[in-house]
Design an enzyme around this catalytic site. Structure first.
Site, short mmCIF file in Angstrom:
data_model
loop_
_atom_site.label_atom_id
_atom_site.label_comp_id
_atom_site.label_asym_id
_atom_site.label_seq_id
_atom_site.Cartn_x
_atom_site.Cartn_y
_atom_site.Cartn_z
N CYS A 1 -24.80 6.07 -13.67
CA CYS A 1 -23.76 7.09 -13.51
C CYS A 1 -24.25 8.47 -13.95
CB CYS A 1 -22.52 6.69 -14.31
SG CYS A 1 -21.16 7.86 -14.17
N GLU B 1 0.82 -1.21 0.00
CA GLU B 1 0.00 0.00 0.00
C GLU B 1 0.85 1.26 0.00
OE1 GLU B 1 -3.09 0.37 -0.55
OE2 GLU B 1 -3.61 -1.76 -0.56
N CYS C 1 -19.06 -0.82 -18.05
CA CYS C 1 -19.24 -0.52 -16.62
C CYS C 1 -20.58 -1.03 -16.12
CB CYS C 1 -19.12 0.97 -16.38
SG CYS C 1 -19.39 1.46 -14.67
N CYS D 1 -12.89 2.93 -15.12
CA CYS D 1 -13.28 4.34 -14.92
C CYS D 1 -12.01 5.18 -14.89
CB CYS D 1 -14.05 4.47 -13.60
SG CYS D 1 -15.00 5.99 -13.45
N CYS E 1 -17.08 3.20 -20.42
CA CYS E 1 -18.39 3.22 -19.79
C CYS E 1 -19.29 2.06 -20.24
CB CYS E 1 -19.08 4.56 -20.07
SG CYS E 1 -18.20 5.96 -19.35
#
Length: 359
Positions: A219, A47, A213, A203, A210
């Site tokens: 959206c 991370e 998606c 995205c 899109c």
DNA sequence: AATCCGGGGAA
DNA sequence: TTCCCAGGATT
């Protein structure tokens, strides 16, 4: 303003999670190095490396790092120089220094056990903020912990049409609120990974996919055809305009007085003209340093641009009537006809070149 | 809460 | 070149 006022209602959380996890099961990433053998240590290192850095870049660094420092004890025992060496090329080297400090802290304060039980203790460690703490908890333990990194900000701001720059506190609060709303108690590791994968692979900042998606019909940004409008970018700060006077003190032979600037700071170590904030300061300086001089003229101001500000420079001339003043330490009489090899600040060079053409 | 800091990669 | 990113620290 309360959250329920004048804010578009978020989607039903259960609907969102179901569709997202279904997408993740088919298209998400589950074979990344730090997703195998998910210890808090490995997740933590990954991370930190992934802060501001893309997955493809991190993988090799992560493998090398784990080969050398397989656990928090070995990292804590290492010299900082060796940690930095393994970090070379990743950038943001403060991350490596914080990583090393945090490792020693975990060993000394927690006996080598990461405090993954609570966000506060985790985010108190150097280099771990709210989002990274959430990511570590979710990935390493599966406990519910929301995250809000750049990917999640992009997904959520588009999905809900959240305007404004996410660096603004009100916007960031709203995005955290949405992240909290959707984050589930089950499959939290997959959920947070899915949010990041969505942002990283679907995205994307430009040219989002899109049509692939799962939320194409939900959206707000897509329905408006304005996907790339979100998230809004940081407003460009109009660079401040500062002013300064530059004195061209000219002796009877046409030479110009230069002074060497302090070694650090703007134009560090370069030679420049004496600078003043206003004309009073300039006259005081002339009285004490060149009493035999007579004031010349104020010339056309011009602007020199820096990264962080613009500087309006007003050149002023003065003339020595009786020979040259002596040359003190850090001073130089610059002969435009026989210029010495000096480091000159760019606008000073321009002024001196202009002076040459006047002769 | 607002500002600063950071270095590499992508466009 | 500019923009910006799997943010955090500082003030």
């Amino acid at each position: 303003m309360t959250p329920s006022d004048s804010m578009p209602a978020p989607l039903d959380a259960e609907y969102f999670r179901t569709r997202l996890l279904d997408w993740f099961d088919h298209h998400g990433r589950s074979q990344l190095p730090w997703q195998q053998e998910r210890t808090p240590y490995r997740v933590w290192v990954s991370e930190i490396m992934l802060q501001q850095t893309q997955v493809a870049t991190v993988i090799d660094y992560f493998q090398r790092f784990m080969a050398r420092f397989p656990d928090v004890e070995s990292l804590a025992a290492a010299e900082l120089d060796e940690v930095l060496h393994l970090w070379t090329g990743l950038g943001y080297y403060a991350r490596a220094r914080n990583l090393h400090r945090a490792a020693r802290c975990v060993v000394e304060a927690y006996g080598g056990h990461f405090p993954v039980e609570n966000v506060e203790a985790l985010s108190a460690l150097p280099g771990i903020g709210r989002s990274t703490a959430g990511a570590i908890i979710a990935q390493a333990t599966g406990q519910r912990a929301p995250i809000l990194d750049g990917n999640v900000k992009r997904v959520l701001s588009r999905l809900h049409g959240v305007g404004g720059w996410p660096g603004r506190p009100a916007v960031e609060r709203r995005l955290w609120q949405l992240a909290e709303h959707y984050t589930p108690h089950w499959r939290c590791a997959d959920f947070t990974q899915a949010m990041m994968d969505m942002g990283a692979t679907l995205c994307t900042r430009r040219r989002p996919a899109c049509l692939l998606c799962p939320f194409v019909d939900d959206c707000v940004a897509h329905r408006a055809g304005e996907e790339t409008r979100y998230p809004e970018s940081k407003p460009k700060k109009t660079t401040p305009l500062r002013h300064t006077l530059m004195l061209m003190l000219i002796d009877e032979e046409g030479r110009v007085l230069l002074e060497q600037r302090p070694a650090s700071g703007l134009w560090g170590g370069l030679w420049g003209l004496p600078q003043f904030d206003d004309e009073t300061q300039l006259r005081d300086w002339l009285d004490s340093h060149a009493p035999g001089s007579r004031f010349g003229e104020r010339r056309q101001p011009f602007v020199h641009a820096f990264t962080h500000f613009r500087l309006e420079i007003t050149p002023l001339t003065a003339h020595l009537s009786r020979g040259s003043a002596g040359v003190a330490e850090g001073q130089h009489w610059y002969d435009p006809l026989q210029p010495a090899s000096l480091g000159l600040a760019a606008p000073v060079k321009a002024l001196l070149d202009a002076q040459t053409t006047l002769l």
